[in-house]
Enzyme design. Structure first.
Site, mmCIF file in Angstrom:
data_model
loop_
_atom_site.group_PDB
_atom_site.id
_atom_site.type_symbol
_atom_site.label_atom_id
_atom_site.label_comp_id
_atom_site.label_asym_id
_atom_site.label_seq_id
_atom_site.Cartn_x
_atom_site.Cartn_y
_atom_site.Cartn_z
ATOM 1 N N ASP A 10 101.361 -23.958 31.533
ATOM 2 C CA ASP A 10 100.893 -23.247 30.338
ATOM 3 C C ASP A 10 101.612 -21.924 30.128
ATOM 4 O O ASP A 10 101.371 -21.234 29.139
ATOM 5 C CB ASP A 10 99.374 -23.038 30.380
ATOM 6 C CG ASP A 10 98.894 -22.279 31.603
ATOM 7 O OD1 ASP A 10 99.469 -22.491 32.689
ATOM 8 O OD2 ASP A 10 97.938 -21.488 31.485
ATOM 9 N N HIS A 11 102.528 -21.594 31.047
ATOM 10 C CA HIS A 11 103.307 -20.363 30.914
ATOM 11 C C HIS A 11 104.805 -20.620 30.740
ATOM 12 O O HIS A 11 105.543 -19.690 30.408
ATOM 13 C CB HIS A 11 103.079 -19.462 32.133
ATOM 14 C CG HIS A 11 101.673 -18.961 32.241
ATOM 15 N ND1 HIS A 11 101.313 -17.666 31.932
ATOM 16 C CD2 HIS A 11 100.531 -19.588 32.603
ATOM 17 C CE1 HIS A 11 100.003 -17.520 32.106
ATOM 18 N NE2 HIS A 11 99.512 -18.674 32.519
ATOM 19 N N ASP A 26 98.086 -13.875 35.177
ATOM 20 C CA ASP A 26 97.297 -14.790 36.011
ATOM 21 C C ASP A 26 97.198 -14.180 37.404
ATOM 22 O O ASP A 26 98.224 -13.982 38.060
ATOM 23 C CB ASP A 26 97.954 -16.175 36.124
ATOM 24 C CG ASP A 26 97.471 -17.151 35.057
ATOM 25 O OD1 ASP A 26 96.964 -16.678 34.029
ATOM 26 O OD2 ASP A 26 97.617 -18.365 35.254
ATOM 27 N N HIS A 86 94.485 -14.908 27.615
ATOM 28 C CA HIS A 86 94.370 -16.038 28.543
ATOM 29 C C HIS A 86 92.905 -16.457 28.671
ATOM 30 O O HIS A 86 92.376 -16.634 29.761
ATOM 31 C CB HIS A 86 94.959 -15.657 29.912
ATOM 32 C CG HIS A 86 95.325 -16.841 30.767
ATOM 33 N ND1 HIS A 86 94.446 -17.406 31.655
ATOM 34 C CD2 HIS A 86 96.478 -17.546 30.880
ATOM 35 C CE1 HIS A 86 95.038 -18.411 32.280
ATOM 36 N NE2 HIS A 86 96.277 -18.512 31.825
#
Length: 318
Positions: free
Chosen positions: A67-68, A213, A273
């Site tokens: 997702d990054h 994250d 996020h």
């Protein structure tokens, strides 16, 4: 200097939030854009903005979860299609493996780029510096190798005090440029003047920190110290149950983000996020809860643009 949020969700795209990507718009400062993470469909999101891929000169990747990074090959290919050439190189800063990921995707798809890419493996400390900016990286605590970033703008030189020069009967002309550069100049009438006496106070540069994250750790506060804006992941809310989930999945809660913003004396906290469950009333509840711990908090949405103004001089505001 502005932040533009291209994706503010976590894990996978949702109807309302794409996965992570943030543009730091430095058009006035260096006529460029920097991207922080490039989740799937980032190039689609860019099409809905005024951003131009050819303006992107640097990409900073926090870690190699999909997702990054899944938007990287497509973005790089489109940048080439849109005419970027050898005079518009791109630098990608990321964990070990990002180069292999990109080159494998390009090789298998037989994609040839029209511009060069430089890859920089992340190490702790200064990873980039020139006369306008410095970027510092520090390791985070996530399930895989992960990094946070601190972008530091260099102080801007003070303005030339033209009125003071006129009061001192110092004639205009090339001498003004020399004084602006801080040089000591001998005038035609024999007077010796120091440029520093005619330059105003320097404008302090801005600081933006990206924590995208991680579970809580000391490096977060170190990177965030006195930041104008702290962009912090908030995958989970502040309830006891969500705190347990955050710990289990190596993420942070909104309460963690607010706590570090307060301790680090951050000016503005921006949460991103977010889990897909945060829609409608739940977002309002999240904002309400966080602002009890850190008042100047904002929850980012896709395509939000946040200005980052210079701090006012404390003497000016009195």
């Amino acid at each position: 200097m502005q932040l533009e949020f291209l994706g503010t969700g976590s894990g996978q795209p949702s109807k309302f939030r794409n996965v992570t990507s943030i543009a730091l718009r430095l058009l006035d400062e260096r006529n460029a854009v920097w991207l922080f993470d490039v989740g799937e469909a980032t190039q689609h999101q860019i099409l809905k903005t005024t951003l131009r891929p050819r303006k992107v000169e640097k990409i900073f990747i926090t870690h190699l979860h999909g997702d990054h990074i899944f938007g990287l090959p497509g973005f790089l290919s489109s940048r080439s299609f849109q005419g970027a050439d050898k005079n518009e190189p791109l630098t990608i800063y990321g964990p070990k493996g990002v180069k292999e990921f990109v080159q494998t995707a390009l090789r298998i798809s037989e994609t040839r780029l029209s511009y060069p890419i430089e890859y920089v493996d992340l190490t702790e400390g200064v990873i980039f510096e020139d006369h306008t900016f410095q970027v510092v990286a520090a390791p985070m605590r996530h399930r895989i190798e992960t990094w946070g970033f601190r972008v530091i703008e260099k102080d801007h030189p003070g303005e030339l005090l033209v009125d003071k020069l006129k009061q001192g009967n110092i004639p205009s002309g090339p001498v003004y440029g020399q004084l602006k550069a801080g040089k000591t100049v001998t005038l035609p009438d024999g007077r010796i003047v120091n440029g520093h006496d005619f330059i105003g106070k320097a404008q302090k540069g801005r600081i933006v920190t990206f924590i995208l994250d991680t579970r809580p750790n000391d490096n977060v506060e170190w990177l965030a110290k006195n930041a104008d804006v702290l962009v912090h992941e908030s995958t989970y809310g502040s309830s006891e149950e969500e705190a347990k989930m955050a710990k289990a999945h190596a993420h942070s809660t909104s309460a963690n983000a607010a706590s570090v913003a307060r301790r680090a004396h951050v000016n503005k906290l921006v949460l991103t996020h977010l889990s897909a469950r945060y829609i409608g009333p739940m977002v309002k509840e999240l904002i309400h809860d966080v602002r009890r711990n850190f008042a100047n908090t904002y929850v980012a949405r896709d395509f939000d643009i946040i200005d980052i103004p210079f701090k006012k001089d404390s003497n000016e505001s009195k």
